[in-house]
Scaffold this active site. Sequence first.
Site, PDB file in Angstrom:
ATOM      1  CG  HIS A   1      -1.877   1.138   1.268  1.00  0.00           C
ATOM      2  ND1 HIS A   1      -3.133   1.075   0.727  1.00  0.00           N
ATOM      3  CD2 HIS A   1      -1.759   2.384   1.787  1.00  0.00           C
ATOM      4  CE1 HIS A   1      -3.751   2.226   0.898  1.00  0.00           C
ATOM      5  NE2 HIS A   1      -2.937   3.045   1.549  1.00  0.00           N
ATOM      6  CD  GLU A   2       1.706   3.665   3.674  1.00  0.00           C
ATOM      7  OE1 GLU A   2       2.023   4.721   3.092  1.00  0.00           O
ATOM      8  OE2 GLU A   2       0.642   3.542   4.303  1.00  0.00           O
TER       9      GLU A   2
ATOM     10  CG  HIS B   1       0.260   6.143  -0.806  1.00  0.00           C
ATOM     11  ND1 HIS B   1      -0.859   6.544  -1.503  1.00  0.00           N
ATOM     12  CD2 HIS B   1      -0.201   5.507   0.305  1.00  0.00           C
ATOM     13  CE1 HIS B   1      -1.947   6.161  -0.851  1.00  0.00           C
ATOM     14  NE2 HIS B   1      -1.569   5.529   0.242  1.00  0.00           N
TER      15      HIS B   1
END
Length: 276
Positions: A17-18, A21
């Site tokens: 997920h990170e 980003h």
Amino acid sequence: MSVLLFLIVLGVLVLSHEFGHFIVAKKSGIRVDEFGFGFPPRIFGFKRGETVYSLNLLPFGGFVKIFGENPDQESLVGSDSSRSLTSKPRYIQAAVLVAGVVCNLLIAWLFLSVGFMSGLPISTSSGMSVSGPTKLLITSVRAGSPAELSGLKPGDEILTLTSAQNTKNKIAKLETLAPVAVQEFIAKNGENNLTLEYQRGDLQNKTELKPVAGLAEGRVAVGITMDQVGTSQLALFPALWQGAKLTANLTLATVLGLWHLLAQAVTGQASLDNIT
């Protein structure tokens, strides 16, 4: 072991997920000050280029510190303000925000596709072709039911089911291992104690069950749901296609499940049991 598995799964989800980003921000020319796994205090970290990569003490999350994510004087009018998130067009800001979820979906697609290529357990009612012998698995156990009280758990494989015919001193045995056949056998022999032999991992065990009324409409039951499961092993491109379909179906089921839970909470019908 379950705690360790939870942390591993959580770690994969957080990192993917990170990373979503992180990589979209980097490719868009936005300054990324830190990529951290876990929450502070920091255990250690190293800096490569302008970004600090850190490992933190609390392993229940992670973060990416993107310059300008929380607008301040430096990110708005500072010397490096052109590289802040706030200075970028709206479509880039939106891409950075949704990239985490997109990356989670891509990871799910990858893992499920690899699963199909290596051989994934799948319901025979799914419409997909399965190979090898099928298994009758318990998929859920109702709280407070005879099945729960006897120690049965989801994932147990049903091997045999018998009923003691006390009046004639005979043993009735289930001949066909299928969900409907099990339900009919329990309903037919509900006045007797049942003996269920099951496999859990490498261990086989037996348990006694006494069917009760009230768990299923119009018949006695022991409080389990079942499914016939086989193995689906596919080549690369069919695996990618089925992995994408299963990812979409699981995502839709998750969204609908959360929606129904919120709807029940608003109407006062929600149960804490549903949160699991």
